[in-house]
Design a protein around this motif. Structure first.
Motif, PDB file in Angstrom:
ATOM      1  N   ILE A 188      -4.760   3.422  42.772  1.00 42.71           N
ATOM      2  CA  ILE A 188      -5.718   3.853  41.748  1.00 42.71           C
ATOM      3  C   ILE A 188      -7.024   4.294  42.413  1.00 42.71           C
ATOM      4  O   ILE A 188      -7.606   5.315  42.042  1.00 42.71           O
ATOM      5  CB  ILE A 188      -5.964   2.734  40.717  1.00 42.71           C
ATOM      6  CG1 ILE A 188      -4.652   2.374  39.996  1.00 42.71           C
ATOM      7  CG2 ILE A 188      -7.042   3.130  39.729  1.00 42.71           C
ATOM      8  CD1 ILE A 188      -3.931   3.543  39.350  1.00 42.71           C
ATOM      9  N   ALA A 189      -7.481   3.545  43.411  1.00 42.64           N
ATOM     10  CA  ALA A 189      -8.701   3.926  44.131  1.00 42.64           C
ATOM     11  C   ALA A 189      -8.510   5.264  44.837  1.00 42.64           C
ATOM     12  O   ALA A 189      -9.412   6.115  44.829  1.00 42.64           O
ATOM     13  CB  ALA A 189      -9.085   2.840  45.139  1.00 42.64           C
ATOM     14  N   CYS A 190      -7.343   5.463  45.418  1.00 42.70           N
ATOM     15  CA  CYS A 190      -7.050   6.730  46.089  1.00 42.70           C
ATOM     16  C   CYS A 190      -7.083   7.887  45.093  1.00 42.70           C
ATOM     17  O   CYS A 190      -7.694   8.932  45.348  1.00 42.70           O
ATOM     18  CB  CYS A 190      -5.691   6.647  46.773  1.00 42.70           C
ATOM     19  SG  CYS A 190      -5.158   8.190  47.533  1.00 42.70           S
ATOM     20  N   LEU A 191      -6.437   7.711  43.956  1.00 43.98           N
ATOM     21  CA  LEU A 191      -6.419   8.766  42.937  1.00 43.98           C
ATOM     22  C   LEU A 191      -7.822   9.038  42.392  1.00 43.98           C
ATOM     23  O   LEU A 191      -8.199  10.197  42.188  1.00 43.98           O
ATOM     24  CB  LEU A 191      -5.477   8.389  41.802  1.00 43.98           C
ATOM     25  CG  LEU A 191      -3.995   8.367  42.156  1.00 43.98           C
ATOM     26  CD1 LEU A 191      -3.179   7.865  40.978  1.00 43.98           C
ATOM     27  CD2 LEU A 191      -3.525   9.733  42.604  1.00 43.98           C
ATOM     28  N   ALA A 192      -8.592   7.973  42.178  1.00 49.93           N
ATOM     29  CA  ALA A 192      -9.959   8.151  41.684  1.00 49.93           C
ATOM     30  C   ALA A 192     -10.782   8.937  42.702  1.00 49.93           C
ATOM     31  O   ALA A 192     -11.552   9.837  42.330  1.00 49.93           O
ATOM     32  CB  ALA A 192     -10.600   6.793  41.418  1.00 49.93           C
ATOM     33  N   GLY A 193     -10.602   8.643  43.980  1.00 47.43           N
ATOM     34  CA  GLY A 193     -11.309   9.382  45.025  1.00 47.43           C
ATOM     35  C   GLY A 193     -10.938  10.854  45.032  1.00 47.43           C
ATOM     36  O   GLY A 193     -11.789  11.727  45.220  1.00 47.43           O
ATOM     37  N   ARG A 194      -9.677  11.144  44.793  1.00 49.03           N
ATOM     38  CA  ARG A 194      -9.228  12.544  44.759  1.00 49.03           C
ATOM     39  C   ARG A 194      -9.805  13.280  43.559  1.00 49.03           C
ATOM     40  O   ARG A 194     -10.153  14.452  43.647  1.00 49.03           O
ATOM     41  CB  ARG A 194      -7.712  12.603  44.759  1.00 49.03           C
ATOM     42  CG  ARG A 194      -7.169  11.940  46.013  1.00 49.03           C
ATOM     43  CD  ARG A 194      -6.022  12.501  46.685  1.00 49.03           C
ATOM     44  NE  ARG A 194      -5.843  13.910  46.623  1.00 49.03           N
ATOM     45  CZ  ARG A 194      -4.702  14.491  46.896  1.00 49.03           C
ATOM     46  NH1 ARG A 194      -3.676  13.763  47.245  1.00 49.03           N
ATOM     47  NH2 ARG A 194      -4.580  15.790  46.843  1.00 49.03           N
ATOM     48  N   VAL A 195      -9.902  12.587  42.424  1.00 49.21           N
ATOM     49  CA  VAL A 195     -10.500  13.198  41.235  1.00 49.21           C
ATOM     50  C   VAL A 195     -11.971  13.505  41.487  1.00 49.21           C
ATOM     51  O   VAL A 195     -12.462  14.593  41.160  1.00 49.21           O
ATOM     52  CB  VAL A 195     -10.325  12.296  39.992  1.00 49.21           C
ATOM     53  CG1 VAL A 195     -11.171  12.789  38.826  1.00 49.21           C
ATOM     54  CG2 VAL A 195      -8.853  12.222  39.593  1.00 49.21           C
ATOM     55  N   VAL A 196     -12.687  12.559  42.087  1.00 53.39           N
ATOM     56  CA  VAL A 196     -14.102  12.774  42.396  1.00 53.39           C
ATOM     57  C   VAL A 196     -14.259  13.947  43.356  1.00 53.39           C
ATOM     58  O   VAL A 196     -15.103  14.833  43.155  1.00 53.39           O
ATOM     59  CB  VAL A 196     -14.745  11.492  42.977  1.00 53.39           C
ATOM     60  CG1 VAL A 196     -16.116  11.775  43.562  1.00 53.39           C
ATOM     61  CG2 VAL A 196     -14.828  10.415  41.905  1.00 53.39           C
ATOM     62  N   ALA A 197     -13.438  13.988  44.403  1.00 53.83           N
ATOM     63  CA  ALA A 197     -13.533  15.077  45.383  1.00 53.83           C
ATOM     64  C   ALA A 197     -13.241  16.431  44.731  1.00 53.83           C
ATOM     65  O   ALA A 197     -13.944  17.416  44.981  1.00 53.83           O
ATOM     66  CB  ALA A 197     -12.565  14.831  46.538  1.00 53.83           C
ATOM     67  N   ALA A 198     -12.220  16.481  43.885  1.00 53.05           N
ATOM     68  CA  ALA A 198     -11.887  17.736  43.204  1.00 53.05           C
ATOM     69  C   ALA A 198     -13.005  18.152  42.259  1.00 53.05           C
ATOM     70  O   ALA A 198     -13.344  19.345  42.168  1.00 53.05           O
ATOM     71  CB  ALA A 198     -10.573  17.580  42.438  1.00 53.05           C
ATOM     72  N   SER A 199     -13.602  17.181  41.577  1.00 51.10           N
ATOM     73  CA  SER A 199     -14.718  17.498  40.671  1.00 51.10           C
ATOM     74  C   SER A 199     -15.901  18.069  41.431  1.00 51.10           C
ATOM     75  O   SER A 199     -16.523  19.045  41.002  1.00 51.10           O
ATOM     76  CB  SER A 199     -15.157  16.239  39.915  1.00 51.10           C
ATOM     77  OG  SER A 199     -14.108  15.725  39.149  1.00 51.10           O
ATOM     78  N   ARG A 200     -16.199  17.466  42.574  1.00 56.61           N
ATOM     79  CA  ARG A 200     -17.304  17.974  43.404  1.00 56.61           C
ATOM     80  C   ARG A 200     -17.024  19.397  43.876  1.00 56.61           C
ATOM     81  O   ARG A 200     -17.907  20.245  43.903  1.00 56.61           O
ATOM     82  CB  ARG A 200     -17.524  17.059  44.599  1.00 56.61           C
ATOM     83  CG  ARG A 200     -18.169  15.749  44.221  1.00 56.61           C
ATOM     84  CD  ARG A 200     -18.353  14.860  45.424  1.00 56.61           C
ATOM     85  NE  ARG A 200     -19.054  13.646  45.026  1.00 56.61           N
ATOM     86  CZ  ARG A 200     -19.015  12.525  45.700  1.00 56.61           C
ATOM     87  NH1 ARG A 200     -18.330  12.444  46.821  1.00 56.61           N
ATOM     88  NH2 ARG A 200     -19.673  11.462  45.274  1.00 56.61           N
ATOM     89  N   GLN A 201     -15.783  19.640  44.264  1.00 54.53           N
ATOM     90  CA  GLN A 201     -15.408  20.975  44.732  1.00 54.53           C
ATOM     91  C   GLN A 201     -15.543  22.001  43.602  1.00 54.53           C
ATOM     92  O   GLN A 201     -16.082  23.091  43.809  1.00 54.53           O
ATOM     93  CB  GLN A 201     -13.969  20.953  45.254  1.00 54.53           C
ATOM     94  CG  GLN A 201     -13.532  22.253  45.871  1.00 54.53           C
ATOM     95  CD  GLN A 201     -12.114  22.156  46.415  1.00 54.53           C
ATOM     96  OE1 GLN A 201     -11.340  21.288  46.029  1.00 54.53           O
ATOM     97  NE2 GLN A 201     -11.776  23.061  47.311  1.00 54.53           N
ATOM     98  N   ILE A 202     -15.088  21.650  42.427  1.00 61.97           N
ATOM     99  CA  ILE A 202     -15.200  22.561  41.277  1.00 61.97           C
ATOM    100  C   ILE A 202     -16.660  22.860  40.974  1.00 61.97           C
ATOM    101  O   ILE A 202     -17.052  24.008  40.771  1.00 61.97           O
ATOM    102  CB  ILE A 202     -14.488  21.967  40.040  1.00 61.97           C
ATOM    103  CG1 ILE A 202     -12.973  21.975  40.257  1.00 61.97           C
ATOM    104  CG2 ILE A 202     -14.859  22.731  38.774  1.00 61.97           C
ATOM    105  CD1 ILE A 202     -12.197  21.154  39.250  1.00 61.97           C
ATOM    106  N   LEU A 203     -17.478  21.812  40.955  1.00 60.67           N
ATOM    107  CA  LEU A 203     -18.903  22.003  40.675  1.00 60.67           C
ATOM    108  C   LEU A 203     -19.575  22.835  41.769  1.00 60.67           C
ATOM    109  O   LEU A 203     -20.419  23.681  41.488  1.00 60.67           O
ATOM    110  CB  LEU A 203     -19.608  20.655  40.523  1.00 60.67           C
ATOM    111  CG  LEU A 203     -19.260  19.877  39.250  1.00 60.67           C
ATOM    112  CD1 LEU A 203     -19.869  18.482  39.300  1.00 60.67           C
ATOM    113  CD2 LEU A 203     -19.734  20.623  38.010  1.00 60.67           C
ATOM    114  N   ALA A 204     -19.185  22.613  43.015  1.00 66.36           N
ATOM    115  CA  ALA A 204     -19.777  23.367  44.121  1.00 66.36           C
ATOM    116  C   ALA A 204     -19.434  24.843  44.014  1.00 66.36           C
ATOM    117  O   ALA A 204     -20.294  25.708  44.218  1.00 66.36           O
ATOM    118  CB  ALA A 204     -19.305  22.807  45.458  1.00 66.36           C
TER     119      ALA A 204
END
Length: 94
Positions: A68-84
Motif C-alpha cells: 500500500i505504501a508503494c502504491l501510494a508513493g507511485r500515485v504521489v509521484a504520478a500526480s507530481r509529474q502530471i502537475l509539473a
C-alpha cells in the motif's frame, strides 16, 4: 448492473472439492486485488459441509502495508509529474 456471476457458485465448488475427499482447503480471492467477503468469510460454509476440513485463508495483496505504501508513493509521484507537465507547479512545492 446486469453482470453475470462466475460459475460454479462457491457452495457448488465447495461441495465438489469436499466430495472428492480433500480435507485441507485454502481460500483466496484469486483474480482480485482486494479480498471480498464472498471469499474470506467462507470458512463456515466449508465447515458446515464437512466439519473435519481444515480451512486457511490466503490474504490478498491489499493486506500488505508495504504494498500500500508503494502504491501510494507511485500515485504521489504520478500526480507530481502530471502537475509539473501541466505547469501548475510554478512557484509551489509538492
Amino acid at each position: 448492473m446486469g453482470g453475470k456471476w462466475s460459475t460454479p457458485s462457491f457452495d457448488e465448488a465447495a461441495r465438489l472439492v469436499l466430495g472428492r475427499g480433500f480435507h485441507h482447503v485454502s481460500l483466496c480471492a484469486a483474480g482480485y486485488f482486494s479480498d471480498g467477503n464472498e471469499t474470506i468469510h467462507r470458512e463456515s460454509v466449508l465447515s458446515a459441509i464437512d466439519p473435519s476440513v481444515r480451512v486457511e485463508t490466503i490474504p490478498c495483496l491489499n493486506d500488505s502495508p508495504h504494498l500500500i505504501a508503494c502504491l501510494a508513493g507511485r500515485v504521489v509521484a504520478a500526480s507530481r509529474q502530471i502537475l509539473a507537465f501541466s505547469g501548475d507547479l510554478k512557484g509551489r512545492s509538492v
